[in-house]
Write an enzyme that holds these catalytic residues in place. Structure first.
Site, PDB file in Angstrom:
ATOM      1  N   TYR A 163       0.837  -1.209   0.000  1.00 13.90           N
ATOM      2  CA  TYR A 163       0.000   0.000   0.000  1.00 13.90           C
ATOM      3  C   TYR A 163       0.877   1.266   0.000  1.00 13.90           C
ATOM      4  CZ  TYR A 163      -3.793   3.096   1.575  1.00 13.90           C
ATOM      5  OH  TYR A 163      -4.717   4.103   1.680  1.00 13.90           O
ATOM      6  N   LYS A 167       1.035   4.172  -2.815  1.00 15.57           N
ATOM      7  CA  LYS A 167       0.656   5.554  -2.499  1.00 15.57           C
ATOM      8  C   LYS A 167       1.828   6.515  -2.681  1.00 15.57           C
ATOM      9  CE  LYS A 167      -3.680   4.860  -1.638  1.00 15.57           C
ATOM     10  NZ  LYS A 167      -4.703   5.425  -2.516  1.00 15.57           N
TER      11      LYS A 167
HETATM   12  P1  NAP Z   1     -13.381   2.269   0.785  1.00 12.33           P
HETATM   13  O1  NAP Z   1     -14.469   2.722   1.667  1.00 12.33           O
HETATM   14  O2  NAP Z   1     -12.994   0.828   0.787  1.00 12.33           O
HETATM   15  O3  NAP Z   1     -13.727   2.739  -0.716  1.00 12.33           O
HETATM   16  C1  NAP Z   1     -12.965   2.346  -1.823  1.00 12.33           C
HETATM   17  C2  NAP Z   1     -13.919   2.059  -2.967  1.00 12.33           C
HETATM   18  O4  NAP Z   1     -13.120   1.709  -4.129  1.00 12.33           O
HETATM   19  C3  NAP Z   1     -14.832   0.854  -2.679  1.00 12.33           C
HETATM   20  O5  NAP Z   1     -16.156   1.116  -3.095  1.00 12.33           O
HETATM   21  C4  NAP Z   1     -14.200  -0.233  -3.539  1.00 12.33           C
HETATM   22  O6  NAP Z   1     -15.104  -1.256  -3.905  1.00 12.33           O
HETATM   23  C5  NAP Z   1     -13.733   0.571  -4.733  1.00 12.33           C
HETATM   24  N1  NAP Z   1     -12.782  -0.183  -5.544  1.00 12.33           N
HETATM   25  C6  NAP Z   1     -11.896  -1.126  -5.128  1.00 12.33           C
HETATM   26  N2  NAP Z   1     -11.243  -1.629  -6.182  1.00 12.33           N
HETATM   27  C7  NAP Z   1     -11.715  -1.003  -7.289  1.00 12.33           C
HETATM   28  C8  NAP Z   1     -11.424  -1.126  -8.677  1.00 12.33           C
HETATM   29  N3  NAP Z   1     -10.537  -2.011  -9.137  1.00 12.33           N
HETATM   30  N4  NAP Z   1     -12.102  -0.326  -9.540  1.00 12.33           N
HETATM   31  C9  NAP Z   1     -13.021   0.549  -9.087  1.00 12.33           C
HETATM   32  N5  NAP Z   1     -13.351   0.695  -7.793  1.00 12.33           N
HETATM   33  C10 NAP Z   1     -12.695  -0.079  -6.892  1.00 12.33           C
HETATM   34  O7  NAP Z   1     -12.035   3.055   1.118  1.00 12.33           O
HETATM   35  P2  NAP Z   1     -11.775   4.590   1.533  1.00 12.33           P
HETATM   36  O8  NAP Z   1     -11.209   4.563   2.878  1.00 12.33           O
HETATM   37  O9  NAP Z   1     -12.908   5.453   1.201  1.00 12.33           O
HETATM   38  O10 NAP Z   1     -10.579   4.899   0.537  1.00 12.33           O
HETATM   39  C11 NAP Z   1     -10.708   5.773  -0.585  1.00 12.33           C
HETATM   40  C12 NAP Z   1      -9.295   6.164  -1.026  1.00 12.33           C
HETATM   41  O11 NAP Z   1      -8.681   6.864   0.056  1.00 12.33           O
HETATM   42  C13 NAP Z   1      -8.388   4.958  -1.330  1.00 12.33           C
HETATM   43  O12 NAP Z   1      -7.552   5.274  -2.400  1.00 12.33           O
HETATM   44  C14 NAP Z   1      -7.593   4.827  -0.048  1.00 12.33           C
HETATM   45  O13 NAP Z   1      -6.363   4.192  -0.295  1.00 12.33           O
HETATM   46  C15 NAP Z   1      -7.436   6.280   0.345  1.00 12.33           C
HETATM   47  N6  NAP Z   1      -7.116   6.501   1.744  1.00 12.33           N
HETATM   48  C16 NAP Z   1      -7.956   6.088   2.732  1.00 12.33           C
HETATM   49  C17 NAP Z   1      -7.595   6.329   4.043  1.00 12.33           C
HETATM   50  C18 NAP Z   1      -8.460   5.921   5.201  1.00 12.33           C
HETATM   51  O14 NAP Z   1      -7.993   6.032   6.351  1.00 12.33           O
HETATM   52  N7  NAP Z   1      -9.680   5.494   4.998  1.00 12.33           N
HETATM   53  C19 NAP Z   1      -6.396   6.979   4.337  1.00 12.33           C
HETATM   54  C20 NAP Z   1      -5.575   7.381   3.305  1.00 12.33           C
HETATM   55  C21 NAP Z   1      -5.953   7.140   2.006  1.00 12.33           C
HETATM   56  P3  NAP Z   1     -15.128  -2.588  -2.969  1.00 12.33           P
HETATM   57  O15 NAP Z   1     -15.599  -2.120  -1.629  1.00 12.33           O
HETATM   58  O16 NAP Z   1     -16.073  -3.491  -3.675  1.00 12.33           O
HETATM   59  O17 NAP Z   1     -13.702  -3.072  -2.938  1.00 12.33           O
END
Ligand code: NAP
Length: 245
Positions: A163, A167
């Site tokens: 990851y 990133k």
């Molecule tokens: P999340 O709730 O799991 O949302 C991610 C979404 O992306 C889910 O709906 C997922 O579908 C979808 N997805 C996964 N693989 C995909 C693909 N191949 N094509 C299209 N869509 C896909 O996660 P989040 O926390 O909101 O994260 C959003 C972004 O923020 C990510 O890039 C994550 O790395 C980043 N981020 C999050 C955090 C945190 O603390 N939450 C911190 C830093 C960065 P499924 O659920 O079906 O897999």
């Protein structure tokens, strides 16, 4: 606070729009007057997001699209379907689709490494490229592509070598895209969230979250809709790209 007309008449695309941060971005964009394309691999959750959006002011409407950002064919189909519906490419794109598959470096399989890099890094590349190509070929001179990176890409994190690498990669992708696309009026930026409560962090053991939280000066996890309420200690460069790394 949302500014109800700030994004009026803007067409926006959010990958990962079905959940967490992507969903909150869709909701904010809609509340500021934009038309939103909610794109996600999960059709059901994309539809749930769609159902939660405020009507857009110009009446172009919002749409959902199922996309797998790791597939060039799927991403091309996405852009084509947007252009056939709205007769233009999105001028704002947020790459929020992302996954984790944590394990310690000593145990991590090649498959786990490849899968996470494929979604987070290659996926952001394919979408950025397709949106930029569509904007350039229609002669638009205005665009903004935002990729959701992570603080983990900057500082590393136990159990997240795949990851963190992905990133760190999207920061390089964004900076390079910014250098190449500025002449077309397309801005590219990366945001680096810390720990934000979403379905993604639901997978992190409670013990780890408590430890992380104790390191956060604000004393809590972020929320997807926090906006600048969870930004502190940051230096945001407003330079037109001058001296970017
Ligand atoms: P999340 O709730 O799991 O949302 C991610 C979404 O992306 C889910 O709906 C997922 O579908 C979808 N997805 C996964 N693989 C995909 C693909 N191949 N094509 C299209 N869509 C896909 O996660 P989040 O926390 O909101 O994260 C959003 C972004 O923020 C990510 O890039 C994550 O790395 C980043 N981020 C999050 C955090 C945190 O603390 N939450 C911190 C830093 C960065 P499924 O659920 O079906 O897999």
């Amino acid at each position: 606070m949302a500014a109800p007309t700030r994004l009026m008449s803007r067409l926006t695309l959010v990958t990962g729009g079905g959940s967490g941060i992507g969903r909150a971005v869709c909701q904010r964009f809609a509340s500021e007057g934009a038309s939103v394309v909610v794109a996600d691999i999960n059709e059901e959750s994309a539809n749930e997001t769609l159902g939660s959006l405020q009507r857009d002011l110009r009446g172009q409407g919002h749409m959902t699209a199922v996309v797998d950002v790791t597939s060039k064919e799927s991403v091309t189909k996405l852009i084509t379907s947007i252009q056939s519906r709205y007769f233009q490419p999105p001028s704002v794109c947020v790459n929020a689709a992302g996954i984790t598959q944590d394990d310690f470096l000593l145990n991590m399989s090649e498959e786990q490494f490849d899968t996470v890099v494929r979604v987070n890094l290659k996926g952001s590349f394919l979408v950025t490229q397709a949106v930029a190509q569509a904007l350039v070929s229609c002669g638009s001179n205005k665009g903004s592509i935002i990729t959701v990176g992570s603080i983990v890409g900057k500082v590393g994190n136990l159990g997240q070598v795949n990851y963190a690498s992905s990133k760190a990669g999207v920061q390089g992708l964004s900076r390079t895209a910014a250098k190449e696309l500025s002449r077309f009026g397309i801005r590219c930026n990366c945001v680096l969230p810390g720990f934000i409560t979403t379905p993604m962090t639901d997978k992190v053991p409670e013990k780890v979250l408590t430890k992380m939280q104790s390191l956060v000066p604000m004393g809590r996890m972020g929320r997807p809709a926090d906006d600048s309420g969870y930004v502190t200690g940051a230096s945001i460069e407003v330079t037109g790209g001058l001296f970017m790394g």
